[in-house]
Design a protein around this motif. Structure first.
Motif, PDB file in Angstrom:
ATOM      1  N   MET A   1     106.804 -42.592  26.072  1.00 38.66           N
ATOM      2  CA  MET A   1     106.157 -41.568  26.382  1.00 38.66           C
ATOM      3  C   MET A   1     104.824 -41.374  25.491  1.00 38.66           C
ATOM      4  O   MET A   1     104.789 -42.109  23.793  1.00 38.66           O
ATOM      5  CB  MET A   1     106.678 -39.914  26.204  1.00 38.66           C
ATOM      6  CG  MET A   1     107.449 -39.819  27.024  1.00 38.66           C
ATOM      7  SD  MET A   1     107.074 -38.188  28.175  1.00 38.66           S
ATOM      8  CE  MET A   1     108.464 -37.651  28.836  1.00 38.66           C
ATOM      9  N   GLY A   2     103.891 -41.281  25.706  1.00 42.70           N
ATOM     10  CA  GLY A   2     102.291 -40.744  24.690  1.00 42.70           C
ATOM     11  C   GLY A   2     101.967 -42.173  24.131  1.00 42.70           C
ATOM     12  O   GLY A   2     101.635 -42.566  23.937  1.00 42.70           O
ATOM     13  N   SER A   3     102.122 -43.351  25.523  1.00 41.97           N
ATOM     14  CA  SER A   3     101.685 -44.814  25.040  1.00 41.97           C
ATOM     15  C   SER A   3     100.284 -44.984  25.592  1.00 41.97           C
ATOM     16  O   SER A   3      99.787 -44.183  26.096  1.00 41.97           O
ATOM     17  CB  SER A   3     102.545 -45.692  26.031  1.00 41.97           C
ATOM     18  OG  SER A   3     102.048 -46.989  26.109  1.00 41.97           O
ATOM     19  N   ASP A   4      99.285 -45.494  25.237  1.00 40.36           N
ATOM     20  CA  ASP A   4      97.765 -45.153  24.840  1.00 40.36           C
ATOM     21  C   ASP A   4      97.460 -46.897  25.451  1.00 40.36           C
ATOM     22  O   ASP A   4      96.862 -47.528  26.441  1.00 40.36           O
ATOM     23  CB  ASP A   4      97.039 -46.059  23.490  1.00 40.36           C
ATOM     24  CG  ASP A   4      97.781 -43.931  22.957  1.00 40.36           C
ATOM     25  OD1 ASP A   4      97.351 -43.134  23.778  1.00 40.36           O
ATOM     26  OD2 ASP A   4      96.811 -44.211  22.072  1.00 40.36           O
ATOM     27  N   THR A   5      98.212 -47.020  26.115  1.00 42.04           N
ATOM     28  CA  THR A   5      98.089 -48.723  26.949  1.00 42.04           C
ATOM     29  C   THR A   5      98.494 -48.416  28.220  1.00 42.04           C
ATOM     30  O   THR A   5      98.852 -47.565  28.579  1.00 42.04           O
ATOM     31  CB  THR A   5      99.252 -49.709  27.317  1.00 42.04           C
ATOM     32  OG1 THR A   5     100.701 -49.331  27.824  1.00 42.04           O
ATOM     33  CG2 THR A   5      99.785 -50.015  25.198  1.00 42.04           C
ATOM     34  N   VAL A   6      97.749 -49.259  28.923  1.00 41.79           N
ATOM     35  CA  VAL A   6      97.215 -49.274  30.292  1.00 41.79           C
ATOM     36  C   VAL A   6      98.517 -50.061  31.195  1.00 41.79           C
ATOM     37  O   VAL A   6      98.542 -50.938  31.281  1.00 41.79           O
ATOM     38  CB  VAL A   6      95.932 -49.463  30.727  1.00 41.79           C
ATOM     39  CG1 VAL A   6      95.288 -49.179  31.928  1.00 41.79           C
ATOM     40  CG2 VAL A   6      94.477 -48.517  30.385  1.00 41.79           C
ATOM     41  N   THR A   7      99.114 -49.243  32.192  1.00 42.54           N
ATOM     42  CA  THR A   7      99.896 -49.527  33.085  1.00 42.54           C
ATOM     43  C   THR A   7      99.852 -50.704  33.936  1.00 42.54           C
ATOM     44  O   THR A   7      98.143 -50.475  34.188  1.00 42.54           O
ATOM     45  CB  THR A   7     101.158 -48.426  33.546  1.00 42.54           C
ATOM     46  OG1 THR A   7     100.356 -48.142  34.609  1.00 42.54           O
ATOM     47  CG2 THR A   7     101.410 -47.223  33.155  1.00 42.54           C
ATOM     48  N   GLY A   8     100.380 -51.235  34.967  1.00 39.69           N
ATOM     49  CA  GLY A   8     100.283 -52.481  35.444  1.00 39.69           C
ATOM     50  C   GLY A   8      99.797 -51.647  37.287  1.00 39.69           C
ATOM     51  O   GLY A   8      98.708 -52.132  38.183  1.00 39.69           O
ATOM     52  N   THR A   9     100.344 -50.170  37.596  1.00 43.76           N
ATOM     53  CA  THR A   9      99.937 -49.704  38.191  1.00 43.76           C
ATOM     54  C   THR A   9      98.828 -48.872  38.279  1.00 43.76           C
ATOM     55  O   THR A   9      97.912 -48.644  39.181  1.00 43.76           O
ATOM     56  CB  THR A   9     100.491 -48.339  37.900  1.00 43.76           C
ATOM     57  OG1 THR A   9     102.175 -48.987  38.719  1.00 43.76           O
ATOM     58  CG2 THR A   9     100.628 -47.431  39.083  1.00 43.76           C
ATOM     59  N   GLN A  10      97.942 -48.491  37.177  1.00 49.22           N
ATOM     60  CA  GLN A  10      96.900 -48.099  36.848  1.00 49.22           C
ATOM     61  C   GLN A  10      95.713 -49.083  37.053  1.00 49.22           C
ATOM     62  O   GLN A  10      94.921 -48.872  37.625  1.00 49.22           O
ATOM     63  CB  GLN A  10      96.818 -47.296  34.670  1.00 49.22           C
ATOM     64  CG  GLN A  10      97.020 -46.273  34.779  1.00 49.22           C
ATOM     65  CD  GLN A  10      97.762 -45.915  33.642  1.00 49.22           C
ATOM     66  OE1 GLN A  10      97.642 -46.430  32.673  1.00 49.22           O
ATOM     67  NE2 GLN A  10      97.411 -44.579  33.348  1.00 49.22           N
TER      68      GLN A  10
END
Length: 66
Positions: free
Chosen positions: A1-10
């Motif tokens: 939680m709180g990760s600043d990375t962009v996920t594949g879904t995003q």
């Protein structure tokens, strides 16, 4: 939680919105419209207004003679 990375879904959502935003330009290119440069300009600069997007789409879908 709180990760600043962009996920594949995003990323997928981002590219889906981008493809939809540029749809009039794609339509003009596929149909071989002589107005494709104007469609691109209207779409990129005024597409965010929704009215500009529909104007670009209408111009891309106009009947043209080759």
């Amino acid at each position: 939680m709180g990760s600043d990375t962009v996920t594949g879904t995003q990323w997928m959502i981002f590219f889906a919105f981008l493809a939809f935003y540029l749809l009039p330009w794609f339509v003009a290119g596929i149909r071989g419209s002589k107005h494709w440069p104007w469609v691109a300009i209207i779409d990129v600069f005024f597409g965010w207004t929704v009215i500009g997007w529909f104007c670009a789409l209408a111009l891309a879908c106009q009947e043209h003679k080759k």
